[in-house]
Scaffold this motif. Sequence first.
Motif, mmCIF file in Angstrom:
data_model
loop_
_atom_site.group_PDB
_atom_site.id
_atom_site.type_symbol
_atom_site.label_atom_id
_atom_site.label_comp_id
_atom_site.label_asym_id
_atom_site.label_seq_id
_atom_site.Cartn_x
_atom_site.Cartn_y
_atom_site.Cartn_z
ATOM 1 N N THR A 1 0.880 -1.158 0.000
ATOM 2 C CA THR A 1 0.000 0.000 0.000
ATOM 3 C C THR A 1 0.920 1.211 0.000
ATOM 4 O O THR A 1 1.832 1.291 0.817
ATOM 5 C CB THR A 1 -0.890 0.022 1.261
ATOM 6 O OG1 THR A 1 -1.611 -1.205 1.323
ATOM 7 C CG2 THR A 1 -1.859 1.180 1.216
ATOM 8 N N ARG A 2 0.698 2.118 -0.915
ATOM 9 C CA ARG A 2 1.595 3.268 -0.999
ATOM 10 C C ARG A 2 0.821 4.501 -1.435
ATOM 11 O O ARG A 2 0.032 4.440 -2.381
ATOM 12 C CB ARG A 2 2.718 2.983 -1.987
ATOM 13 C CG ARG A 2 3.710 4.120 -2.065
ATOM 14 C CD ARG A 2 5.113 3.666 -2.231
ATOM 15 N NE ARG A 2 5.990 4.809 -1.973
ATOM 16 C CZ ARG A 2 7.159 4.957 -2.513
ATOM 17 N NH1 ARG A 2 7.628 4.039 -3.317
ATOM 18 N NH2 ARG A 2 7.894 6.004 -2.239
ATOM 19 N N THR A 3 1.055 5.591 -0.772
ATOM 20 C CA THR A 3 0.498 6.881 -1.138
ATOM 21 C C THR A 3 1.478 7.559 -2.093
ATOM 22 O O THR A 3 2.692 7.400 -1.957
ATOM 23 C CB THR A 3 0.313 7.752 0.125
ATOM 24 O OG1 THR A 3 -0.553 7.064 1.021
ATOM 25 C CG2 THR A 3 -0.278 9.101 -0.208
ATOM 26 N N LEU A 4 0.958 8.323 -3.034
ATOM 27 C CA LEU A 4 1.814 9.034 -3.982
ATOM 28 C C LEU A 4 2.792 9.925 -3.228
ATOM 29 O O LEU A 4 2.392 10.798 -2.466
ATOM 30 C CB LEU A 4 0.961 9.883 -4.927
ATOM 31 C CG LEU A 4 1.711 10.670 -5.990
ATOM 32 C CD1 LEU A 4 2.366 9.723 -6.999
ATOM 33 C CD2 LEU A 4 0.779 11.638 -6.686
ATOM 34 N N PRO A 5 4.107 9.701 -3.420
ATOM 35 C CA PRO A 5 5.104 10.533 -2.724
ATOM 36 C C PRO A 5 5.045 11.989 -3.201
ATOM 37 O O PRO A 5 4.757 12.256 -4.363
ATOM 38 C CB PRO A 5 6.444 9.908 -3.125
ATOM 39 C CG PRO A 5 6.122 8.572 -3.687
ATOM 40 C CD PRO A 5 4.726 8.653 -4.215
ATOM 41 N N GLU A 6 5.342 12.914 -2.292
ATOM 42 C CA GLU A 6 5.386 14.329 -2.669
ATOM 43 C C GLU A 6 6.618 14.636 -3.505
ATOM 44 O O GLU A 6 6.562 15.442 -4.427
ATOM 45 C CB GLU A 6 5.371 15.212 -1.420
ATOM 46 C CG GLU A 6 4.020 15.262 -0.761
ATOM 47 C CD GLU A 6 3.975 16.281 0.366
ATOM 48 O OE1 GLU A 6 4.711 17.295 0.302
ATOM 49 O OE2 GLU A 6 3.202 16.045 1.307
ATOM 50 N N SER A 7 7.733 14.004 -3.184
ATOM 51 C CA SER A 7 8.978 14.295 -3.906
ATOM 52 C C SER A 7 9.238 13.240 -4.977
ATOM 53 O O SER A 7 8.758 12.112 -4.905
ATOM 54 C CB SER A 7 10.152 14.372 -2.940
ATOM 55 O OG SER A 7 10.305 13.150 -2.268
ATOM 56 N N VAL A 8 10.015 13.628 -5.956
ATOM 57 C CA VAL A 8 10.383 12.753 -7.073
ATOM 58 C C VAL A 8 11.339 11.675 -6.573
ATOM 59 O O VAL A 8 12.296 11.977 -5.850
ATOM 60 C CB VAL A 8 11.031 13.589 -8.201
ATOM 61 C CG1 VAL A 8 11.581 12.705 -9.296
ATOM 62 C CG2 VAL A 8 10.026 14.590 -8.753
ATOM 63 N N ASP A 9 11.087 10.409 -6.945
ATOM 64 C CA ASP A 9 11.975 9.303 -6.582
ATOM 65 C C ASP A 9 13.118 9.140 -7.570
ATOM 66 O O ASP A 9 14.210 8.715 -7.207
ATOM 67 C CB ASP A 9 11.200 7.975 -6.511
ATOM 68 C CG ASP A 9 10.258 7.916 -5.322
ATOM 69 O OD1 ASP A 9 10.687 8.237 -4.199
ATOM 70 O OD2 ASP A 9 9.083 7.549 -5.523
ATOM 71 N N ALA A 10 12.866 9.440 -8.849
ATOM 72 C CA ALA A 10 13.884 9.222 -9.887
ATOM 73 C C ALA A 10 13.564 10.077 -11.104
ATOM 74 O O ALA A 10 12.412 10.477 -11.314
ATOM 75 C CB ALA A 10 13.912 7.747 -10.290
ATOM 76 N N ILE A 11 14.579 10.321 -11.898
ATOM 77 C CA ILE A 11 14.404 10.921 -13.223
ATOM 78 C C ILE A 11 14.576 9.784 -14.213
ATOM 79 O O ILE A 11 15.601 9.094 -14.217
ATOM 80 C CB ILE A 11 15.422 12.043 -13.491
ATOM 81 C CG1 ILE A 11 15.271 13.183 -12.468
ATOM 82 C CG2 ILE A 11 15.278 12.565 -14.922
ATOM 83 C CD1 ILE A 11 13.927 13.887 -12.488
ATOM 84 N N ALA A 12 13.551 9.551 -15.019
ATOM 85 C CA ALA A 12 13.575 8.452 -15.985
ATOM 86 C C ALA A 12 14.621 8.711 -17.069
ATOM 87 O O ALA A 12 15.022 9.862 -17.294
ATOM 88 C CB ALA A 12 12.199 8.297 -16.631
ATOM 89 N N PRO A 13 15.043 7.657 -17.770
ATOM 90 C CA PRO A 13 15.981 7.854 -18.884
ATOM 91 C C PRO A 13 15.467 8.835 -19.934
ATOM 92 O O PRO A 13 16.256 9.479 -20.615
ATOM 93 C CB PRO A 13 16.136 6.444 -19.467
ATOM 94 C CG PRO A 13 15.883 5.536 -18.305
ATOM 95 C CD PRO A 13 14.796 6.232 -17.508
ATOM 96 N N ASP A 14 14.129 8.980 -20.053
ATOM 97 C CA ASP A 14 13.574 9.947 -21.007
ATOM 98 C C ASP A 14 13.489 11.358 -20.417
ATOM 99 O O ASP A 14 13.038 12.280 -21.061
ATOM 100 C CB ASP A 14 12.216 9.487 -21.533
ATOM 101 C CG ASP A 14 11.150 9.360 -20.450
ATOM 102 O OD1 ASP A 14 11.245 10.029 -19.404
ATOM 103 O OD2 ASP A 14 10.206 8.580 -20.655
ATOM 104 N N GLN A 15 13.906 11.514 -19.145
ATOM 105 C CA GLN A 15 13.972 12.780 -18.407
ATOM 106 C C GLN A 15 12.661 13.185 -17.730
ATOM 107 O O GLN A 15 12.556 14.292 -17.199
ATOM 108 C CB GLN A 15 14.490 13.936 -19.278
ATOM 109 C CG GLN A 15 15.883 13.684 -19.834
ATOM 110 C CD GLN A 15 16.907 13.432 -18.732
ATOM 111 O OE1 GLN A 15 17.192 14.304 -17.939
ATOM 112 N NE2 GLN A 15 17.445 12.232 -18.674
ATOM 113 N N SER A 16 11.649 12.323 -17.708
ATOM 114 C CA SER A 16 10.428 12.616 -16.970
ATOM 115 C C SER A 16 10.636 12.313 -15.490
ATOM 116 O O SER A 16 11.561 11.590 -15.108
ATOM 117 C CB SER A 16 9.249 11.807 -17.534
ATOM 118 O OG SER A 16 9.503 10.420 -17.454
ATOM 119 N N GLU A 17 9.768 12.902 -14.653
ATOM 120 C CA GLU A 17 9.850 12.729 -13.200
ATOM 121 C C GLU A 17 9.051 11.495 -12.785
ATOM 122 O O GLU A 17 7.880 11.365 -13.161
ATOM 123 C CB GLU A 17 9.288 13.958 -12.491
ATOM 124 C CG GLU A 17 10.032 15.235 -12.823
ATOM 125 C CD GLU A 17 9.348 16.470 -12.279
ATOM 126 O OE1 GLU A 17 8.200 16.390 -11.779
ATOM 127 O OE2 GLU A 17 9.968 17.546 -12.360
#
Length: 130
Positions: free
Chosen positions: A7-23
Amino acid sequence: MTEPFQTRTLPESVDAIAPDQSEIRFLVQVEGGSMVHCCLPVGAVSLAVTHRTVEEVWYVLSGQGELWRQQGEQQQIVTLQPGLSLSIPLGTHFQFRNTGRDPLQFIIVTMPPWPGADEAVRVPDYWPTS
């Protein structure tokens, strides 16, 4: 192997920057797939990529944008808007951009689970990036 119940709530902060540069914000993962929240800021254009081993399904939550996808000789541009779902089959070249006034946000389910940054391979961009 993952925990039996997640069970996980959407985090407020970004976990990673994807290889395509999206958050990317991590959600849940099971043996057969993983789910993330993806955000592309206003005015941004992703890098074009293809995947080595995974397929994806997307569901657009908010914002406006466009997705270019190509497989072999077939290609199309899709308008991204809330409520739209789509697939990124294995081997598809794709790139997306935010054309709206708000962040473009969507859910991505990856099957099998995302293995890491080496999964994405750069391909020629359809739209220029800055």
